[in-house]
Write an enzyme that holds these catalytic residues in place. Structure first.
Site, PDB file in Angstrom:
ATOM      1  N   THR A 197      20.580 -13.729  -2.388  1.00  0.00           N
ATOM      2  CA  THR A 197      19.749 -14.974  -2.928  1.00  0.00           C
ATOM      3  C   THR A 197      20.723 -16.264  -3.518  1.00  0.00           C
ATOM      4  OG1 THR A 197      18.234 -13.461  -3.835  1.00  0.00           O
ATOM      5  CG2 THR A 197      18.128 -15.726  -4.809  1.00  0.00           C
ATOM      6  N   GLY A 206       0.863  -1.100   0.241  1.00  0.00           N
ATOM      7  CA  GLY A 206       0.106  -0.035   0.001  1.00  0.00           C
ATOM      8  C   GLY A 206       0.830   1.269   0.040  1.00  0.00           C
ATOM      9  N   PHE A 213       9.843  -3.874  -4.537  1.00  0.00           N
ATOM     10  CA  PHE A 213       8.891  -4.852  -4.261  1.00  0.00           C
ATOM     11  C   PHE A 213       8.960  -5.379  -3.029  1.00  0.00           C
ATOM     12  CE2 PHE A 213      12.512  -6.908  -6.339  1.00  0.00           C
ATOM     13  CZ  PHE A 213      12.613  -8.096  -5.459  1.00  0.00           C
ATOM     14  N   GLU A 258      10.556 -10.273  11.417  1.00  0.00           N
ATOM     15  CA  GLU A 258      11.817  -9.624  10.845  1.00  0.00           C
ATOM     16  C   GLU A 258      11.533  -9.009   9.623  1.00  0.00           C
ATOM     17  OE1 GLU A 258      16.196 -11.485  11.215  1.00  0.00           O
ATOM     18  OE2 GLU A 258      15.369 -11.792   9.037  1.00  0.00           O
ATOM     19  N   LYS A 283      17.634 -24.124  12.265  1.00  0.00           N
ATOM     20  CA  LYS A 283      17.873 -23.142  13.164  1.00  0.00           C
ATOM     21  C   LYS A 283      17.767 -23.264  14.645  1.00  0.00           C
ATOM     22  CE  LYS A 283      17.800 -18.160  12.790  1.00  0.00           C
ATOM     23  NZ  LYS A 283      17.532 -16.891  11.937  1.00  0.00           N
ATOM     24  N   ARG A 340       7.273 -14.189   3.889  1.00  0.00           N
ATOM     25  CA  ARG A 340       7.457 -15.677   4.035  1.00  0.00           C
ATOM     26  C   ARG A 340       7.042 -16.180   5.688  1.00  0.00           C
ATOM     27  NH1 ARG A 340      10.444 -16.056   7.142  1.00  0.00           N
ATOM     28  NH2 ARG A 340      12.874 -16.018   7.116  1.00  0.00           N
ATOM     29  N   ASN A 387      20.061  -7.899  -2.865  1.00  0.00           N
ATOM     30  CA  ASN A 387      18.969  -8.963  -2.732  1.00  0.00           C
ATOM     31  C   ASN A 387      19.605 -10.131  -4.051  1.00  0.00           C
ATOM     32  OD1 ASN A 387      16.707 -10.089  -2.088  1.00  0.00           O
ATOM     33  ND2 ASN A 387      15.695  -9.855  -3.867  1.00  0.00           N
TER      34      ASN A 387
HETATM   35  P1  0O2 Z   1       3.026  -6.694  -7.426  1.00  0.00           P
HETATM   36  O1  0O2 Z   1       3.380  -6.294  -8.951  1.00  0.00           O
HETATM   37  O2  0O2 Z   1       4.343  -6.641  -6.674  1.00  0.00           O
HETATM   38  O3  0O2 Z   1       2.045  -6.108  -7.062  1.00  0.00           O
HETATM   39  P2  0O2 Z   1       3.001 -12.556  -3.170  1.00  0.00           P
HETATM   40  O4  0O2 Z   1       2.051 -13.515  -2.061  1.00  0.00           O
HETATM   41  O5  0O2 Z   1       2.942 -12.761  -4.644  1.00  0.00           O
HETATM   42  O6  0O2 Z   1       2.353 -11.134  -2.993  1.00  0.00           O
HETATM   43  P3  0O2 Z   1       5.263 -13.403  -2.155  1.00  0.00           P
HETATM   44  O7  0O2 Z   1       4.826 -15.046  -2.305  1.00  0.00           O
HETATM   45  O8  0O2 Z   1       5.783 -13.108  -0.589  1.00  0.00           O
HETATM   46  O9  0O2 Z   1       4.285 -12.380  -2.721  1.00  0.00           O
HETATM   47  O10 0O2 Z   1       6.701 -13.419  -2.893  1.00  0.00           O
HETATM   48  P4  0O2 Z   1       6.900 -13.621  -4.121  1.00  0.00           P
HETATM   49  O11 0O2 Z   1       5.759 -14.256  -5.139  1.00  0.00           O
HETATM   50  O12 0O2 Z   1       8.366 -14.127  -4.500  1.00  0.00           O
HETATM   51  O13 0O2 Z   1       7.269 -12.092  -4.750  1.00  0.00           O
HETATM   52  C1  0O2 Z   1       6.174 -10.903  -4.332  1.00  0.00           C
HETATM   53  C2  0O2 Z   1       6.282  -9.858  -5.539  1.00  0.00           C
HETATM   54  O14 0O2 Z   1       7.494  -9.323  -5.445  1.00  0.00           O
HETATM   55  C3  0O2 Z   1       5.836 -10.381  -6.675  1.00  0.00           C
HETATM   56  O15 0O2 Z   1       4.926  -9.279  -7.197  1.00  0.00           O
HETATM   57  C4  0O2 Z   1       7.006 -10.460  -7.448  1.00  0.00           C
HETATM   58  O16 0O2 Z   1       6.821 -10.042  -8.918  1.00  0.00           O
HETATM   59  C5  0O2 Z   1       8.023  -9.226  -6.886  1.00  0.00           C
HETATM   60  N1  0O2 Z   1       9.365  -9.829  -7.093  1.00  0.00           N
HETATM   61  C6  0O2 Z   1      10.327 -10.969  -6.683  1.00  0.00           C
HETATM   62  N2  0O2 Z   1      11.311 -10.916  -7.147  1.00  0.00           N
HETATM   63  C7  0O2 Z   1      11.510  -9.706  -8.031  1.00  0.00           C
HETATM   64  C8  0O2 Z   1      12.539  -9.148  -8.699  1.00  0.00           C
HETATM   65  O17 0O2 Z   1      13.501  -9.602  -8.453  1.00  0.00           O
HETATM   66  N3  0O2 Z   1      12.350  -7.986  -9.076  1.00  0.00           N
HETATM   67  C9  0O2 Z   1      10.831  -7.363  -9.172  1.00  0.00           C
HETATM   68  N4  0O2 Z   1      10.884  -6.084  -9.777  1.00  0.00           N
HETATM   69  N5  0O2 Z   1       9.950  -7.991  -8.595  1.00  0.00           N
HETATM   70  C10 0O2 Z   1      10.183  -9.000  -8.016  1.00  0.00           C
HETATM   71  P5  0O2 Z   1       3.438  -9.427  -7.046  1.00  0.00           P
HETATM   72  O18 0O2 Z   1       3.112  -9.134  -5.529  1.00  0.00           O
HETATM   73  O19 0O2 Z   1       2.936 -10.754  -7.553  1.00  0.00           O
HETATM   74  O20 0O2 Z   1       3.125  -8.252  -7.839  1.00  0.00           O
HETATM   75  P1  0O2 Z   2      16.274 -17.757   5.923  1.00  0.00           P
HETATM   76  O1  0O2 Z   2      14.702 -17.657   5.780  1.00  0.00           O
HETATM   77  O2  0O2 Z   2      16.844 -19.073   5.109  1.00  0.00           O
HETATM   78  O3  0O2 Z   2      16.820 -16.680   5.017  1.00  0.00           O
HETATM   79  P2  0O2 Z   2      21.940 -16.011  12.163  1.00  0.00           P
HETATM   80  O4  0O2 Z   2      21.265 -17.200  11.522  1.00  0.00           O
HETATM   81  O5  0O2 Z   2      22.500 -16.034  13.455  1.00  0.00           O
HETATM   82  O6  0O2 Z   2      22.773 -15.393  11.429  1.00  0.00           O
HETATM   83  P3  0O2 Z   2      20.157 -14.039  13.322  1.00  0.00           P
HETATM   84  O7  0O2 Z   2      20.751 -13.794  14.692  1.00  0.00           O
HETATM   85  O8  0O2 Z   2      18.657 -14.716  13.443  1.00  0.00           O
HETATM   86  O9  0O2 Z   2      20.938 -14.662  12.366  1.00  0.00           O
HETATM   87  O10 0O2 Z   2      19.667 -12.459  12.697  1.00  0.00           O
HETATM   88  P4  0O2 Z   2      20.206 -11.826  11.425  1.00  0.00           P
HETATM   89  O11 0O2 Z   2      21.753 -12.555  10.921  1.00  0.00           O
HETATM   90  O12 0O2 Z   2      20.274 -10.505  11.827  1.00  0.00           O
HETATM   91  O13 0O2 Z   2      19.306 -12.508  10.272  1.00  0.00           O
HETATM   92  C1  0O2 Z   2      19.105 -13.660   9.837  1.00  0.00           C
HETATM   93  C2  0O2 Z   2      18.642 -13.643   8.245  1.00  0.00           C
HETATM   94  O14 0O2 Z   2      19.423 -12.512   7.546  1.00  0.00           O
HETATM   95  C3  0O2 Z   2      18.815 -14.941   7.770  1.00  0.00           C
HETATM   96  O15 0O2 Z   2      17.906 -15.816   8.006  1.00  0.00           O
HETATM   97  C4  0O2 Z   2      19.058 -14.552   6.154  1.00  0.00           C
HETATM   98  O16 0O2 Z   2      17.707 -14.590   5.635  1.00  0.00           O
HETATM   99  C5  0O2 Z   2      19.570 -13.329   6.363  1.00  0.00           C
HETATM  100  N1  0O2 Z   2      21.278 -13.342   6.560  1.00  0.00           N
HETATM  101  C6  0O2 Z   2      21.857 -13.190   7.381  1.00  0.00           C
HETATM  102  N2  0O2 Z   2      23.223 -13.136   7.188  1.00  0.00           N
HETATM  103  C7  0O2 Z   2      23.226 -13.796   5.965  1.00  0.00           C
HETATM  104  C8  0O2 Z   2      24.331 -14.173   5.008  1.00  0.00           C
HETATM  105  O17 0O2 Z   2      25.533 -14.197   5.399  1.00  0.00           O
HETATM  106  N3  0O2 Z   2      23.957 -14.620   3.729  1.00  0.00           N
HETATM  107  C9  0O2 Z   2      22.595 -14.538   3.320  1.00  0.00           C
HETATM  108  N4  0O2 Z   2      22.243 -14.856   2.207  1.00  0.00           N
HETATM  109  N5  0O2 Z   2      21.580 -14.096   4.296  1.00  0.00           N
HETATM  110  C10 0O2 Z   2      21.970 -13.738   5.453  1.00  0.00           C
HETATM  111  P5  0O2 Z   2      18.109 -17.382   8.008  1.00  0.00           P
HETATM  112  O18 0O2 Z   2      17.828 -18.122   9.194  1.00  0.00           O
HETATM  113  O19 0O2 Z   2      19.469 -17.942   7.275  1.00  0.00           O
HETATM  114  O20 0O2 Z   2      16.940 -17.907   7.093  1.00  0.00           O
END
Ligand code: 0O2
Ligand code: 0O2
Length: 210
Positions: free
Chosen positions: A151, A24, A40, A138, A54, A44, A147
Site C-alpha cells: 500500500t 462467506g 479480510f 485477478e 496500463k 475493486r 499488504n
Molecule cells: P467486514 O467486517 O469485513 O465484514 P466492502 O464493499 O466494504 O465490502 P471494499 O470496498 O472492497 O469492501 O473494500 P474496503 O472498504 O476497502 O474494505 C473491505 C473490508 O476490509 C472492510 O470491512 C474493511 O474494514 C476491511 N479492511 C480494509 N483494510 C483493512 C485492514 O487493514 N485491516 C483489517 N482488519 N480490515 C481491513 P467490511 O467488509 O466493511 O466489514
Molecule cells: P493497481 O490496481 O493500481 O494495483 P504489471 O503491471 O506488468 O507489473 P501484470 O502483468 O498485470 O503486472 O501482473 P502482476 O504483476 O502479476 O500484477 C499486477 C498487480 O499486482 C498490480 O496492479 C499491483 O496491484 C500488484 N503489483 C505488482 N507489482 C507490484 C509492485 O511492485 N508494487 C505494488 N505496490 N503492487 C504491485 P496494477 O496494474 O499496478 O494496478
C-alpha cells in the site's frame, strides 16, 4: 470505448459476487471456532484512468482489454500469517465455481521492487441478460505485513509517477525486508497467537449466549 459503464458491469458483478463468497468462507471458519486464514477481503473494479494508463504502458488495444488485462476485476485476500496463504490458495484450487488459469508466486520470487504476494488469475462465469460470460479476475493473496508494504509503495509510485527516487527506493527495499522479518517472527509464535484468538472468540460467543 463509448460506454465504459456497460463494459465494466460484468466485472463489477464478479467482484461483488466473489466478495460475498470469500467473506462467506471467513464466516464459516469463524463460526466453527477454527483459526480463519482470511483476515479480510477487499475488491475493486479498476478505475478507467488506470485501465487507460496500463493499456498504454503494456500496448494493449482497447478492443482486447477483456482478454489481455487480467485485473479489470481485482479481489484481495489478506491473511495474518504467511502459512495462511498456502491454506487459502489450496482452498481456492478446490472450488468449482471458477477455473484457475494462471498462478504467479511473488512470495518465493519477490519482484525487484520488493513486492511480495501470491496472484491467481481466475476465469469466472457471470450470468448476464445475454447469457453466461466468462471473465478474468485477478486474486491477490498476501499477509497484513505484505499488504502494508505494498500500500505504501503503491502510494509512492503514484506520487512519483512510477519514478521513485533512488534513495526512497532503497528505503522501500529495507522496509520490504523488515516486513519479511515481521512475517517470519510472527510465524514462530503463530500457535500462541492462534490459541489466544480462539479463546477470545469462544468467550465472545459465550458472552452472546448469556
Ligand atoms: P467486514 O467486517 O469485513 O465484514 P466492502 O464493499 O466494504 O465490502 P471494499 O470496498 O472492497 O469492501 O473494500 P474496503 O472498504 O476497502 O474494505 C473491505 C473490508 O476490509 C472492510 O470491512 C474493511 O474494514 C476491511 N479492511 C480494509 N483494510 C483493512 C485492514 O487493514 N485491516 C483489517 N482488519 N480490515 C481491513 P467490511 O467488509 O466493511 O466489514
Ligand atoms: P493497481 O490496481 O493500481 O494495483 P504489471 O503491471 O506488468 O507489473 P501484470 O502483468 O498485470 O503486472 O501482473 P502482476 O504483476 O502479476 O500484477 C499486477 C498487480 O499486482 C498490480 O496492479 C499491483 O496491484 C500488484 N503489483 C505488482 N507489482 C507490484 C509492485 O511492485 N508494487 C505494488 N505496490 N503492487 C504491485 P496494477 O496494474 O499496478 O494496478
Amino acid at each position: 470505448m463509448s460506454n465504459w459503464d456497460v463494459f465494466l458491469t460484468p466485472y463489477k458483478q464478479a467482484v461483488e459476487e466473489l466478495k460475498v463468497k470469500l467473506k462467506g468462507v471467513r464466516e464459516q471458519y469463524q463460526k466453527s471456532s477454527l483459526h480463519t486464514p482470511i483476515e479480510f477481503v477487499t475488491g475493486r473494479v479498476k478505475p478507467v484512468s488506470s485501465i487507460l494508463d496500463k493499456a498504454k504502458r503494456k500496448n494493449i488495444p482497447i478492443d482486447r482489454l477483456g482478454e489481455e488485462m487480467q485485473d479489470l476485476a481485482g479481489l484481495r485476500i489478506v491473511t495474518q500469517f504467511v502459512e495462511d496463504i498456502e491454506t487459502v490458495v489450496e482452498l481456492i484450487r478446490t472450488r468449482r465455481d471458477f477455473e484457475i488459469i494462471e498462478e504467479r508466486d511473488y512470495i518465493n520470487e519477490k519482484k525487484p521492487s520488493g513486492y511480495r504476494s501470491y496472484h491467481l488469475v481466475l476465469r469466472y462465469p457471470v450470468q448476464t441478460i445475454e447469457g453466461e460470460r466468462k471473465i478474468l479476475v485477478e486474486l491477490q493473496v498476501r499477509t497484513l505485513a505484505m499488504n502494508f508494504w505494498s500500500t505504501i509503495e503503491h502510494s509512492l509510485n503514484y506520487k512519483y509517477s512510477g519514478e521513485i527516487p533512488e534513495e526512497i527506493k532503497n528505503r522501500l527495499l529495507r522496509a520490504a525486508e523488515a516486513a519479511f522479518q515481521l512475517d517470519e517472527e510472527v510465524s514462530i509464535i503463530r500457535d500462541e497467537v492462534r490459541e489466544a484468538q480462539s479463546i477470545i472468540i469462544r468467550e465472545q460467543e459465550q458472552g452472546r449466549k448469556l
